[in-house]
Design an enzyme around this catalytic site. Structure first.
Site, short mmCIF file in Angstrom:
data_model
loop_
_atom_site.label_atom_id
_atom_site.label_comp_id
_atom_site.label_asym_id
_atom_site.label_seq_id
_atom_site.Cartn_x
_atom_site.Cartn_y
_atom_site.Cartn_z
N SER A 15 -4.07 -9.36 4.37
CA SER A 15 -5.03 -8.26 4.25
C SER A 15 -4.74 -7.41 3.00
CB SER A 15 -5.05 -7.38 5.51
OG SER A 15 -3.88 -6.62 5.61
N ASN A 110 6.90 -4.70 -4.07
CA ASN A 110 6.76 -5.03 -2.65
C ASN A 110 6.10 -3.86 -1.94
OD1 ASN A 110 7.20 -6.47 -0.18
ND2 ASN A 110 8.91 -5.09 0.27
N HIS A 112 5.93 -2.01 1.90
CA HIS A 112 6.66 -1.95 3.16
C HIS A 112 5.98 -0.92 4.08
CE1 HIS A 112 10.10 -2.31 5.81
NE2 HIS A 112 10.10 -0.99 5.91
C1 GRF Z 1 2.12 -5.46 5.78
O1 GRF Z 1 2.29 -4.53 6.81
C2 GRF Z 1 3.15 -5.24 4.70
O2 GRF Z 1 3.49 -3.89 4.54
C3 GRF Z 1 4.32 -6.01 5.22
O3 GRF Z 1 3.77 -7.16 5.81
C4 GRF Z 1 2.44 -6.88 6.23
C5 GRF Z 1 1.56 -7.90 5.57
O4 GRF Z 1 0.23 -7.81 6.00
N1 GRF Z 1 5.26 -6.27 4.15
P1 GRF Z 1 -0.92 -8.64 5.27
O5 GRF Z 1 -0.48 -10.12 5.28
O6 GRF Z 1 -1.07 -8.12 3.89
O7 GRF Z 1 -2.14 -8.44 6.11
#
Ligand code: GRF
Length: 216
Positions: A15, A110, A112
């Protein structure tokens, strides 16, 4: 403005990748997604990329057991092949080795889903709820050799509500992730970010000192 070529590393639903693609389309981010790489063959993120005619590949970690550096070198090869200038980890569920960090020094981001340095690692919304914090949020940071420890570029804060579940809190945080990742990429693309020690400053921006939040 010249478009910066980004490579997005994913493992799952993608997403954040989708938000970046959409914000590029809206003209809010001067970037082009040059390649999407997944360590999981069935990551929905790969499909999302292909729907937008973005090159998307699965680089399997099988055969690289206990050889994280070799796997990361394979990623670097793929990224370089596509002229990637900035690497964005977006739900990439592997620990990065120095091989990737050294190939893209100061060019590896990254996202988080917590307000670092609180709650690094996994299952962070559960940890935030259990700890009883009144706010959580998300962080985009440069990647260093630690786990979620690199210099912080941007954060967004959300309140934690009394009736929150892991899902409801994750959803509230995710909506902010979709905004701040693109903003961080744009700041990088505009050359506005400066790293001094642990501190990252963004030139030309203005932050209102009235931005206080109190909960409850
Ligand atoms: C997100 O919550 C991101 O912060 C974490 O992993 C999740 C990935 O979600 N590192 P998506 O695959 O981008 O929907």
């Amino acid at each position: 403005m010249k478009k910066i070529r980004i490579g997005v590393l994913v493992s799952g639903r993608g997403s954040n990748l989708q938000a970046i693609i959409d914000n590029i389309k809206k003209g809010e981010v001067s970037a082009e997604v040059a390649i999407v790489i997944s360590d999981q063959a069935d990551a929905y993120a790969l499909e999302r990329a292909r729907k937008h005619a973005i090159p998307a590949v699965h680089v399997s970690a099988k055969g690289y057991k206990n050889r994280r550096e070799d796997y990361d070198n394979a990623l670097v090869q793929e990224l370089r092949k596509h002229g990637v200038e900035l690497v964005c980890l977006a739900g990439f569920m592997r620990i990065i080795s120095p091989a990737l960090i050294k190939a893209y020094p100061g060019r590896l981001l990254n996202i988080h889903p917590a307000l670092l340095p609180a709650f690094p690692g996994l299952h962070v919304q559960k940890a935030a709820l259990e700890h009883g914090v009144k706010f959580s949020g998300c962080t985009v940071h440069f990647v260093d050799e630690g786990m979620d420890t690199g210099p912080i570029i941007i954060q967004a804060v959300v309140p934690v509500l009394d009736n929150d579940t892991e899902e409801s809190l994750s959803e509230r945080i995710l909506a902010q992730e979709h905004k701040i990742y693109s903003r961080a990429i744009q700041l990088f693309a505009e050359g506005r970010l400066k790293i001094e020690g642990r501190r990252v400053t963004a030139s030309g921006g203005e932050t209102s000192i009235d931005k206080f939040l109190i909960n409850p």
